[in-house]
Design a protein around this motif. Structure first.
Motif, PDB file in Angstrom:
ATOM      1  N   GLY A  24       0.266  -8.182   6.854  1.00  0.00           N
ATOM      2  CA  GLY A  24       0.327  -8.581   5.447  1.00  0.00           C
ATOM      3  C   GLY A  24       0.291  -7.423   4.485  1.00  0.00           C
ATOM      4  N   ASP A  25       0.380  -6.193   5.015  1.00  0.00           N
ATOM      5  CA  ASP A  25       0.383  -4.987   4.172  1.00  0.00           C
ATOM      6  C   ASP A  25      -0.876  -4.916   3.312  1.00  0.00           C
ATOM      7  N   TYR A  26      -2.025  -5.286   3.914  1.00  0.00           N
ATOM      8  CA  TYR A  26      -3.299  -5.174   3.204  1.00  0.00           C
ATOM      9  C   TYR A  26      -3.848  -3.766   3.398  1.00  0.00           C
ATOM     10  N   ARG A  27      -3.969  -3.027   2.328  1.00  0.00           N
ATOM     11  CA  ARG A  27      -4.475  -1.667   2.392  1.00  0.00           C
ATOM     12  C   ARG A  27      -5.998  -1.672   2.309  1.00  0.00           C
ATOM     13  N   PRO A  28      -6.624  -0.533   2.658  1.00  0.00           N
ATOM     14  CA  PRO A  28      -8.084  -0.440   2.493  1.00  0.00           C
ATOM     15  C   PRO A  28      -8.482  -0.773   1.061  1.00  0.00           C
ATOM     16  N   GLY A  29      -9.446  -1.659   0.926  1.00  0.00           N
ATOM     17  CA  GLY A  29      -9.893  -2.086  -0.389  1.00  0.00           C
ATOM     18  C   GLY A  29      -9.225  -3.353  -0.879  1.00  0.00           C
ATOM     19  N   LEU A  93     -23.434   2.153  -5.678  1.00  0.00           N
ATOM     20  CA  LEU A  93     -22.961   3.001  -6.770  1.00  0.00           C
ATOM     21  C   LEU A  93     -22.886   2.245  -8.088  1.00  0.00           C
ATOM     22  N   THR A  94     -23.247   2.925  -9.157  1.00  0.00           N
ATOM     23  CA  THR A  94     -23.024   2.396 -10.498  1.00  0.00           C
ATOM     24  C   THR A  94     -21.598   2.751 -10.919  1.00  0.00           C
ATOM     25  N   PRO A  95     -21.038   2.044 -11.901  1.00  0.00           N
ATOM     26  CA  PRO A  95     -19.695   2.396 -12.378  1.00  0.00           C
ATOM     27  C   PRO A  95     -19.591   3.849 -12.837  1.00  0.00           C
ATOM     28  N   LEU A 161      -6.101  13.938   2.835  1.00  0.00           N
ATOM     29  CA  LEU A 161      -6.304  13.612   1.426  1.00  0.00           C
ATOM     30  C   LEU A 161      -5.945  12.156   1.139  1.00  0.00           C
ATOM     31  N   VAL A 162      -4.922  11.649   1.820  1.00  0.00           N
ATOM     32  CA  VAL A 162      -4.573  10.237   1.657  1.00  0.00           C
ATOM     33  C   VAL A 162      -5.721   9.353   2.153  1.00  0.00           C
ATOM     34  N   ALA A 163      -6.289   9.707   3.312  1.00  0.00           N
ATOM     35  CA  ALA A 163      -7.411   8.946   3.852  1.00  0.00           C
ATOM     36  C   ALA A 163      -8.611   9.016   2.915  1.00  0.00           C
ATOM     37  N   GLN A 164      -8.843  10.192   2.354  1.00  0.00           N
ATOM     38  CA  GLN A 164      -9.954  10.337   1.419  1.00  0.00           C
ATOM     39  C   GLN A 164      -9.742   9.484   0.180  1.00  0.00           C
ATOM     40  N   PHE A 165      -8.503   9.457  -0.319  1.00  0.00           N
ATOM     41  CA  PHE A 165      -8.206   8.613  -1.472  1.00  0.00           C
ATOM     42  C   PHE A 165      -8.427   7.142  -1.140  1.00  0.00           C
ATOM     43  N   ASP A 166      -7.954   6.697   0.033  1.00  0.00           N
ATOM     44  CA  ASP A 166      -8.102   5.292   0.414  1.00  0.00           C
ATOM     45  C   ASP A 166      -9.574   4.884   0.454  1.00  0.00           C
ATOM     46  N   GLN A 167     -10.407   5.743   0.991  1.00  0.00           N
ATOM     47  CA  GLN A 167     -11.827   5.432   1.054  1.00  0.00           C
ATOM     48  C   GLN A 167     -12.432   5.382  -0.352  1.00  0.00           C
ATOM     49  N   LEU A 168     -12.080   6.357  -1.178  1.00  0.00           N
ATOM     50  CA  LEU A 168     -12.564   6.359  -2.554  1.00  0.00           C
ATOM     51  C   LEU A 168     -12.101   5.108  -3.288  1.00  0.00           C
ATOM     52  N   ASN A 169     -10.849   4.713  -3.071  1.00  0.00           N
ATOM     53  CA  ASN A 169     -10.308   3.559  -3.769  1.00  0.00           C
ATOM     54  C   ASN A 169     -10.969   2.268  -3.313  1.00  0.00           C
ATOM     55  N   GLN A 170     -11.331   2.196  -2.047  1.00  0.00           N
ATOM     56  CA  GLN A 170     -12.022   1.005  -1.560  1.00  0.00           C
ATOM     57  C   GLN A 170     -13.362   0.850  -2.265  1.00  0.00           C
ATOM     58  N   VAL A 171     -14.093   1.941  -2.377  1.00  0.00           N
ATOM     59  CA  VAL A 171     -15.377   1.883  -3.068  1.00  0.00           C
ATOM     60  C   VAL A 171     -15.166   1.574  -4.550  1.00  0.00           C
ATOM     61  N   ARG A 173     -12.847  -0.217  -5.944  1.00  0.00           N
ATOM     62  CA  ARG A 173     -12.593  -1.650  -6.099  1.00  0.00           C
ATOM     63  C   ARG A 173     -13.894  -2.447  -6.072  1.00  0.00           C
ATOM     64  N   ALA A 174     -14.759  -2.100  -5.126  1.00  0.00           N
ATOM     65  CA  ALA A 174     -16.007  -2.840  -4.980  1.00  0.00           C
ATOM     66  C   ALA A 174     -16.907  -2.666  -6.195  1.00  0.00           C
ATOM     67  N   VAL A 175     -16.945  -1.460  -6.743  1.00  0.00           N
ATOM     68  CA  VAL A 175     -17.803  -1.196  -7.894  1.00  0.00           C
ATOM     69  C   VAL A 175     -17.231  -1.827  -9.152  1.00  0.00           C
ATOM     70  N   ALA A 176     -15.918  -1.694  -9.352  1.00  0.00           N
ATOM     71  CA  ALA A 176     -15.303  -2.187 -10.582  1.00  0.00           C
ATOM     72  C   ALA A 176     -15.277  -3.704 -10.646  1.00  0.00           C
ATOM     73  N   LEU A 177     -15.138  -4.354  -9.484  1.00  0.00           N
ATOM     74  CA  LEU A 177     -15.038  -5.807  -9.455  1.00  0.00           C
ATOM     75  C   LEU A 177     -16.311  -6.432 -10.022  1.00  0.00           C
ATOM     76  N   GLY A 178     -16.184  -7.207 -11.062  1.00  0.00           N
ATOM     77  CA  GLY A 178     -17.335  -7.843 -11.673  1.00  0.00           C
ATOM     78  C   GLY A 178     -17.954  -7.023 -12.785  1.00  0.00           C
ATOM     79  N   ASN A 179     -17.602  -5.729 -12.874  1.00  0.00           N
ATOM     80  CA  ASN A 179     -18.125  -4.883 -13.935  1.00  0.00           C
ATOM     81  C   ASN A 179     -17.117  -4.650 -15.045  1.00  0.00           C
ATOM     82  N   VAL A 180     -15.875  -5.082 -14.822  1.00  0.00           N
ATOM     83  CA  VAL A 180     -14.821  -4.880 -15.804  1.00  0.00           C
ATOM     84  C   VAL A 180     -14.510  -6.214 -16.482  1.00  0.00           C
ATOM     85  N   VAL A 181     -14.572  -6.236 -17.802  1.00  0.00           N
ATOM     86  CA  VAL A 181     -14.278  -7.439 -18.570  1.00  0.00           C
ATOM     87  C   VAL A 181     -12.969  -7.220 -19.331  1.00  0.00           C
TER      88      VAL A 181
END
Length: 231
Positions: A24-29, A93-95, A161-171, A173-181
């Motif tokens: 389904g082409d689901y990427r990390p995060g 993590l905080t935003p 660097l791509v792997a590092q970005f994917d991991q950063l982006n996953q985190v 998403r988790a932090v931003a979800l629910g904190n962004v209005v």
């Protein structure tokens, strides 16, 4: 067909779920569809689906956040990491700390992109920007925003660097979800990120490492100020 609707006697539902994620082409995060949709897609009952989700969570392939959904972990994409570490970071993590991590890592990735970007990578960045302008809701915009930033990571031509970005982006998403209005149904034509992305893409296309670094840094400071009141 399964012999009993409420028994997970073999790995078939787990394999089906794993295959659904892989194809389904689901990427990390990425967030998986709601359970009611997954039961239809996989042809299983909700109780069996939950057991399959439990199994993949124990493997570290997915992680779940109560009230927010089920997300694909970097492990599912073949990256090596301690089980549950990114999910746990996302809860801790905080935003503001998340944005400071982005400010440390993503400008440096952008600088590498300016040095190594291929024409194909530049095309992917431009395509993501074009699609972002055409979206009708914030969810689709965020998908294209992800695509733009990941295209920059891919432009480094450096798998680490791509792997590092994917991991950063996953985190992220988790932090931003629910904190962004969001106060509108979709980004307006004057949404600041549109212009900021163009500045970044231009600097990369001009092979300007310093300009690319500063453009990404300015963009992330702007995003932080808009979303969380921190610059």
């Amino acid at each position: 067909m399964l012999a009993h609707p409420d028994a997970l006697n073999d790995d078939d539902p787990v394999s089906r779920l794993r295959g659904f994620i892989a194809h389904g082409d689901y990427r990390p995060g990425s967030r998986l569809p709601p359970e009611r949709e997954l039961t239809d897609e996989l042809g299983v009952t909700r109780s069996i689906l939950r057991k399959a989700l439990d199994a993949l969570e124990r493997e570290g392939a997915i992680w779940r956040h109560v009230g927010k959904g089920t997300f694909v972990s970097a492990t599912e994409a073949g990256l090596t990491q301690p089980r549950g570490s990114l999910a746990e970071l996302g809860r801790q993590l905080t935003p503001v700390k998340m944005m400071r991590a982005r400010l440390t890592i993503e400008p440096a990735i952008c600088r590498e992109a300016a040095i190594n970007a291929s024409n194909a990578a530049l095309t992917q960045m431009n395509l993501a920007m074009e699609r972002a302008h055409a979206v009708s809701n914030w969810q689709d915009y965020e998908t294209q925003d992800d695509n733009f930033h990941r295209a920059i990571a891919e432009a480094t031509d450096n798998p680490l660097l791509v792997a590092q970005f994917d991991q950063l982006n996953q985190v992220r998403r988790a932090v931003a979800l629910g904190n962004v209005v969001r106060r509108s149904a979709r980004p307006g034509p004057d949404h600041p990120s549109f212009g900021e992305h163009e500045v970044i893409a231009t600097a990369i296309s001009q092979r300007d490492p310093h300009g690319s670094y500063e453009a990404m840094r300015n963009h992330l400071r702007s995003v932080s100020a808009r979303l969380f009141g921190e610059g």
